[in-house]
Design an enzyme around this catalytic site. Structure first.
Site, PDB file in Angstrom:
ATOM      1  N   ASP A   1      12.207  -3.993  -6.777  1.00  0.00           N
ATOM      2  CA  ASP A   1      10.955  -3.580  -6.098  1.00  0.00           C
ATOM      3  C   ASP A   1      10.158  -4.662  -5.744  1.00  0.00           C
ATOM      4  O   ASP A   1       8.695  -4.735  -5.733  1.00  0.00           O
ATOM      5  CB  ASP A   1      10.014  -2.705  -7.423  1.00  0.00           C
ATOM      6  CG  ASP A   1      10.737  -1.795  -7.995  1.00  0.00           C
ATOM      7  OD1 ASP A   1      11.501  -1.108  -7.319  1.00  0.00           O
ATOM      8  OD2 ASP A   1      10.775  -1.551  -9.280  1.00  0.00           O
TER       9      ASP A   1
ATOM     10  N   HIS B   1       8.835   3.464  -4.439  1.00  0.00           N
ATOM     11  CA  HIS B   1       8.264   3.174  -5.716  1.00  0.00           C
ATOM     12  C   HIS B   1       6.737   3.538  -6.175  1.00  0.00           C
ATOM     13  O   HIS B   1       6.013   3.408  -5.461  1.00  0.00           O
ATOM     14  CB  HIS B   1       8.146   1.547  -5.759  1.00  0.00           C
ATOM     15  CG  HIS B   1       8.167   1.114  -7.245  1.00  0.00           C
ATOM     16  ND1 HIS B   1       9.094   1.050  -8.310  1.00  0.00           N
ATOM     17  CD2 HIS B   1       6.892   0.431  -7.773  1.00  0.00           C
ATOM     18  CE1 HIS B   1       8.397   0.621  -9.368  1.00  0.00           C
ATOM     19  NE2 HIS B   1       7.188   0.201  -9.091  1.00  0.00           N
TER      20      HIS B   1
ATOM     21  N   ASN C   1      11.457  13.849  -3.825  1.00  0.00           N
ATOM     22  CA  ASN C   1      11.233  12.936  -2.750  1.00  0.00           C
ATOM     23  C   ASN C   1      12.457  13.445  -1.625  1.00  0.00           C
ATOM     24  O   ASN C   1      12.175  13.487  -0.460  1.00  0.00           O
ATOM     25  CB  ASN C   1      11.462  11.436  -3.020  1.00  0.00           C
ATOM     26  CG  ASN C   1      10.084  10.925  -3.533  1.00  0.00           C
ATOM     27  OD1 ASN C   1       9.283  10.714  -2.784  1.00  0.00           O
ATOM     28  ND2 ASN C   1      10.051  10.602  -4.779  1.00  0.00           N
TER      29      ASN C   1
ATOM     30  N   GLN D   1       1.745  11.792  -3.184  1.00  0.00           N
ATOM     31  CA  GLN D   1       1.555  10.684  -2.053  1.00  0.00           C
ATOM     32  C   GLN D   1       2.879  10.060  -1.791  1.00  0.00           C
ATOM     33  O   GLN D   1       3.361   9.712  -0.560  1.00  0.00           O
ATOM     34  CB  GLN D   1       0.916   9.424  -2.599  1.00  0.00           C
ATOM     35  CG  GLN D   1      -0.706   9.880  -2.863  1.00  0.00           C
ATOM     36  CD  GLN D   1      -1.369  10.503  -1.415  1.00  0.00           C
ATOM     37  OE1 GLN D   1      -0.989   9.965  -0.405  1.00  0.00           O
ATOM     38  NE2 GLN D   1      -1.876  11.631  -1.729  1.00  0.00           N
TER      39      GLN D   1
ATOM     40  N   SER E   1       4.402   3.248  -3.028  1.00  0.00           N
ATOM     41  CA  SER E   1       4.622   2.095  -2.073  1.00  0.00           C
ATOM     42  C   SER E   1       6.236   2.462  -1.597  1.00  0.00           C
ATOM     43  O   SER E   1       7.022   2.879  -2.477  1.00  0.00           O
ATOM     44  CB  SER E   1       4.786   0.610  -2.603  1.00  0.00           C
ATOM     45  OG  SER E   1       3.621   0.186  -3.095  1.00  0.00           O
TER      46      SER E   1
ATOM     47  N   ASN F   1      13.227   1.872  -0.313  1.00  0.00           N
ATOM     48  CA  ASN F   1      12.967   2.546  -1.496  1.00  0.00           C
ATOM     49  C   ASN F   1      11.414   3.175  -1.630  1.00  0.00           C
ATOM     50  O   ASN F   1      10.719   2.367  -1.312  1.00  0.00           O
ATOM     51  CB  ASN F   1      13.387   1.546  -2.706  1.00  0.00           C
ATOM     52  CG  ASN F   1      13.108   1.969  -4.022  1.00  0.00           C
ATOM     53  OD1 ASN F   1      13.500   3.045  -4.392  1.00  0.00           O
ATOM     54  ND2 ASN F   1      12.455   1.283  -5.028  1.00  0.00           N
TER      55      ASN F   1
ATOM     56  N   THR G   1      15.318  -5.638  -1.411  1.00  0.00           N
ATOM     57  CA  THR G   1      15.795  -7.041  -1.370  1.00  0.00           C
ATOM     58  C   THR G   1      16.435  -7.019  -2.501  1.00  0.00           C
ATOM     59  O   THR G   1      16.288  -6.107  -3.608  1.00  0.00           O
ATOM     60  CB  THR G   1      14.818  -8.021  -1.082  1.00  0.00           C
ATOM     61  OG1 THR G   1      13.531  -7.923  -2.068  1.00  0.00           O
ATOM     62  CG2 THR G   1      14.059  -8.134   0.240  1.00  0.00           C
TER      63      THR G   1
ATOM     64  N   ARG H   1      19.374   2.800 -10.003  1.00  0.00           N
ATOM     65  CA  ARG H   1      20.155   1.799 -10.439  1.00  0.00           C
ATOM     66  C   ARG H   1      19.738   0.574  -9.901  1.00  0.00           C
ATOM     67  O   ARG H   1      19.389   0.405  -8.658  1.00  0.00           O
ATOM     68  CB  ARG H   1      21.743   2.199  -9.853  1.00  0.00           C
ATOM     69  CG  ARG H   1      22.836   1.965 -10.896  1.00  0.00           C
ATOM     70  CD  ARG H   1      24.120   2.826 -10.742  1.00  0.00           C
ATOM     71  NE  ARG H   1      24.169   3.736 -11.818  1.00  0.00           N
ATOM     72  CZ  ARG H   1      24.539   3.097 -13.192  1.00  0.00           C
ATOM     73  NH1 ARG H   1      24.644   1.981 -13.647  1.00  0.00           N
ATOM     74  NH2 ARG H   1      24.702   4.189 -14.161  1.00  0.00           N
TER      75      ARG H   1
ATOM     76  N   GLY I   1      14.962  14.817  -7.361  1.00  0.00           N
ATOM     77  CA  GLY I   1      15.123  14.966  -5.953  1.00  0.00           C
ATOM     78  C   GLY I   1      13.820  15.633  -5.277  1.00  0.00           C
ATOM     79  O   GLY I   1      14.023  16.121  -4.133  1.00  0.00           O
TER      80      GLY I   1
END
Ligand code: GRF
Length: 216
Positions: free
Chosen positions: A148, A112, A18, A176, A139, A110, A144, A94, A16
């Site tokens: 990724d 990544h 982020n 980052q 990124s 998301n 979708t 997931r 966690g």
């Protein structure tokens, strides 16, 4: 925090950090309200971070449901109870099914740890090292059905240094992630973004993506 702020819901699975970056920014200069944090892992440290910030939490584990569809249905209902403008996957580990992704089309993002389209999936840092890349990064993208693979909103590059291990490189990239994920949330809630096929535009202009330098 004002109730008038746009509502976001954050999905997590683990540490966690982020999530913490988003929490910290909402407590300073990011005009969004994290209405709930939802984890598929009961022991996720992220849940503790949410509780410390007085954010309601939910745990929805896959093993509590007989089918993937049943899990998705409950996860979706748990999210939708908060009527979020944006769903943020922050280390949610997931893979999501087509119907679920379609339900949140254009409103789920998301983070990544790679310069997509390089290295979708897992173990991105080890793979970047093994490939001899001199630049790696992170990124944030719209989600979708392709893992990724959705339109990229923002990227940040870091150098790959000769003495790097996957762990050291991961730390550099993570710093980052903590910067660009709140930034992408800001752009979204300020309605700066439009999706044009697989391209994201900000104020009508394609967002500049990192040019990846392969092997130099
Ligand atoms: C981050 O590197 C994220 O990009 C990846 O998993 C990690 C999660 O870290 N998907 P945290 O849980 O936010 O600390």
């Amino acid at each position: 925090m004002s109730k008038a702020y746009p509502v976001i819901v954050v999905l997590v699975s683990g540490r966690g950090s982020n999530l913490q970056a988003i929490i910290d920014r909402t407590q300073h200069d990011l005009p969004a309200r994290i209405a709930s944090v939802i984890s598929d892992e009961p022991e996720a440290l992220a849940l503790e971070r949410a509780r410390r910030a007085a954010i309601p939490t939910h745990v929805v584990t896959r093993r509590a449901f007989p089918t993937r569809t049943a899990f998705d249905r409950v996860l979706q209902a748990t999210i939708d109870a908060y009527h979020p403008e944006l769903v943020v996957l922050a280390g949610f580990m997931r893979i999501l099914t087509g119907d679920f992704v379609a339900h949140y089309q254009g409103k789920m993002i998301n983070v990544h740890p790679s310069l997509l389209p390089a290295f979708p999936g897992l173990d991105t840092h080890a793979r970047a090292l093994a490939a001899g890349h001199r630049q790696h990064g992170a990124s944030v993208h719209f989600v979708t059905e392709e893992v990724d693979g959705g339109p990229v909103i923002i990227q940040a590059a870091v150098p790959v240094l000769p003495e790097d291990t996957p762990e050291i490189l991961a730390e550099r990239v993570l710093a980052q992630e903590h910067r660009i994920l709140p930034e992408a949330i800001r752009w979204f809630i300020e309605r700066d973004l439009t999706i044009d096929g697989n391209i994201v535009r900000r104020h009508g202009e394609p967002v500049p993506l990192q040019r990846r330098m392969q092997n130099g």
